[in-house]
Design a protein around this motif. Structure first.
Motif, mmCIF file in Angstrom:
data_model
loop_
_atom_site.group_PDB
_atom_site.id
_atom_site.type_symbol
_atom_site.label_atom_id
_atom_site.label_comp_id
_atom_site.label_asym_id
_atom_site.label_seq_id
_atom_site.Cartn_x
_atom_site.Cartn_y
_atom_site.Cartn_z
ATOM 1 N N LYS A 52 35.599 36.926 44.830
ATOM 2 C CA LYS A 52 36.205 38.232 44.558
ATOM 3 C C LYS A 52 37.721 38.115 44.430
ATOM 4 O O LYS A 52 38.329 38.724 43.539
ATOM 5 C CB LYS A 52 35.847 39.205 45.676
ATOM 6 C CG LYS A 52 34.372 39.560 45.732
ATOM 7 C CD LYS A 52 34.100 40.517 46.883
ATOM 8 C CE LYS A 52 32.613 40.871 46.968
ATOM 9 N NZ LYS A 52 32.332 41.776 48.098
ATOM 10 N N GLU A 79 42.661 39.122 37.134
ATOM 11 C CA GLU A 79 42.980 40.432 36.564
ATOM 12 C C GLU A 79 44.461 40.762 36.752
ATOM 13 O O GLU A 79 45.118 41.287 35.839
ATOM 14 C CB GLU A 79 42.096 41.490 37.223
ATOM 15 C CG GLU A 79 42.363 42.923 36.770
ATOM 16 C CD GLU A 79 42.071 43.126 35.292
ATOM 17 O OE1 GLU A 79 42.562 44.121 34.719
ATOM 18 O OE2 GLU A 79 41.351 42.281 34.697
ATOM 19 N N GLN A 80 44.995 40.446 37.931
ATOM 20 C CA GLN A 80 46.410 40.707 38.196
ATOM 21 C C GLN A 80 47.304 39.850 37.317
ATOM 22 O O GLN A 80 48.365 40.298 36.825
ATOM 23 C CB GLN A 80 46.717 40.473 39.673
ATOM 24 C CG GLN A 80 46.059 41.496 40.592
ATOM 25 C CD GLN A 80 46.097 41.077 42.039
ATOM 26 O OE1 GLN A 80 46.696 40.060 42.353
ATOM 27 N NE2 GLN A 80 45.460 41.862 42.902
ATOM 28 N N ALA A 125 40.128 38.985 41.281
ATOM 29 C CA ALA A 125 41.275 39.886 41.389
ATOM 30 C C ALA A 125 42.555 39.199 40.926
ATOM 31 O O ALA A 125 43.406 39.798 40.264
ATOM 32 C CB ALA A 125 41.416 40.366 42.842
ATOM 33 N N THR A 158 47.437 38.740 47.127
ATOM 34 C CA THR A 158 46.143 38.155 46.747
ATOM 35 C C THR A 158 46.174 36.641 46.878
ATOM 36 O O THR A 158 45.221 36.018 47.367
ATOM 37 C CB THR A 158 45.794 38.557 45.310
ATOM 38 O OG1 THR A 158 45.713 39.987 45.223
ATOM 39 C CG2 THR A 158 44.432 37.956 44.908
#
Length: 424
Positions: A94, A101-102, A98, A158
């Motif tokens: 996950k 995408e960031q 993330a 993240t």
């Protein structure tokens, strides 16, 4: 006169003969005393050697039970560690999604900033046709810059979380490897203990090869068990508060026994054929919730298996030694269950019976479970009917896995088949 001379002559002839017989008898008695002394020394030596083998057997079989439990605990820890690693791998996936995408959003913002150039504030100032809108435009620009900064902070967070998860995965992998190594070590120890037990058992069987010595050992085993039972029963007797209830229960049990005997006398004689076939017995079914004295013919058997020795049958090749319980053949490690609720009054290794559990059911009734692989209860524990108390093994000198099961009523053995449900 002639008669007197004849008697004197006869006496002179008989006296040397009697003296010779007395001397010969004395010599035989002396030789017999020497033989007895030598036999006593030999018997004492054999007894000492046998006691040493019994001590080794007790140690190895007790260690085997402990190692079996350690192996099961480590296997459960391995399952828990593998589940935690799977959870961390899912969390890592996950976080990686993330992060991707960031990175994509930051790339879009970076391209937009590059296309707008490095003099964005100045361009905004020069391109303003209406000075009253300048402050509002500048505020919008600040909002955009703040959003970019928050996006970068989120991306950094993240990355930090992903690094933490990867570090935890590494630590759990190291812990898992250590647990596997510990499990392998315990399994090697268990295998070594099994080999040691086999050697001790082989030596014991060799020392007890003689038929009479086997009988004597069994009689001593039974005497020691009777001594333990006597001590337990004396302790329980002191704890009995209401002797009247016990006497009434004994009378009811006696009446029930007489009724069962009368019914049994009226049944066809099929016991010989069943004994020869070795009937199957089962621990399935609900337990009896009333007093033990009223449970005759209603109890489940303690384990699923086959009767290989009946109550009162000969133990081995010597007909003088009799079984005071039954022997149920079952797979090694099979669960042994309490046939009725009660309290554990003995849970330890006992010579001749191996790892043994004794339950007190009240009013002088006891049930015994011997030759176990592991004991799951300790003295003083309260158990319910059907609760697991041990696992089937071959401790105490047995060649194959089997459960020794016996019932005592006021210290006297009674046939377990009269208390447990009949099986086909």
């Amino acid at each position: 006169m002639f008669r007197a001379l004849a008697l004197v002559l006869l006496a002179s002839l008989i006296t040397p003969v009697m003296a010779d017989q007395r001397a010969e008898t004395r010599q035989q008695l002396d030789q017999a005393a020497k033989d007895i002394t030598e036999l006593k020394k030999l018997l004492q030596q054999l007894q000492q050697e046998k006691s040493g083998v019994q001590a080794d057997l007790k140690k190895t079989e007790t260690e085997m039970g402990d190692l079996e439990q350690q192996v099961k605990d480590l296997e459960q820890e391995l399952k828990d560690s593998e589940s935690e690693i799977q959870r961390l791998d899912g969390e890592k996936k996950k976080l990686q999604d993330a992060r991707a995408e960031q990175q994509r959003l930051i790339g879009i913002q970076a391209r937009a900033a590059y296309q707008s150039g490095q003099q964005e504030y100045l361009k905004l100032l020069l391109n303003q046709q209406h000075p009253e809108k300048f402050a509002r435009t500048l505020t919008y620009y600040d909002y955009l810059s703040q959003a970019r900064l928050e996006q970068l902070n989120t991306f950094n967070e993240t990355l930090r979380q992903l690094a933490n998860v990867e570090r935890e995965i590494g630590e759990h992998n190291a812990q898992l490897a250590e647990q596997k190594a510990s499990l392998d070590e315990r399994r090697e120890q268990l295998a070594a203990a099994r080999r040691e037990r086999q050697q001790a058992l082989a030596k014991l069987n060799k020392d007890l090869g003689d038929r009479d010595r086997k009988l004597k050992s069994r009689q001593q085993d039974q005497a020691q068990l009777a001594k333990v039972l006597k001590t337990i029963e004396e302790t329980l007797a002191r704890q009995e508060r209401e002797a009247r209830e016990a006497e009434e229960a004994r009378k009811r049990a006696l009446a029930e026994q007489q009724r069962q005997l009368r019914e049994q006398d009226n049944r066809p004689a099929t016991g010989t054929a069943r004994a020869a076939s070795g009937p199957m017995v089962s621990s399935a079914g609900s337990g009896f919730g009333g007093p033990f004295a009223q449970a005759r013919g209603r109890l489940p058997w303690p384990v699923d298996g086959r009767l290989v020795a009946r109550y009162g049958s000969a133990r081995g090749t010597d007909s003088r030694a009799k079984w005071d319980g039954v022997l149920i053949g079952a797979p090694e490690g099979a669960t042994v269950r309490a046939v009725h609720g009660g309290r554990v009054v003995f849970a330890d290794w006992l010579r001749g019976a191996g790892l043994l559990v004794i339950l007190d059911h009240g009013n002088g009734y006891l049930s015994l479970y011997g030759h176990n692989q592991r004991l799951l209860k300790s003295a003083g524990d309260i158990v319910k009917a059907g609760e697991s108390i041990a696992t089937v093994g071959n401790s105490g000198g047995q060649d194959t896995p089997a459960l020794y099961f016996a019932i005592r009523q006021q210290g006297r053995p009674t046939d377990p088949a009269q208390w447990c449900r009949a099986q086909g």
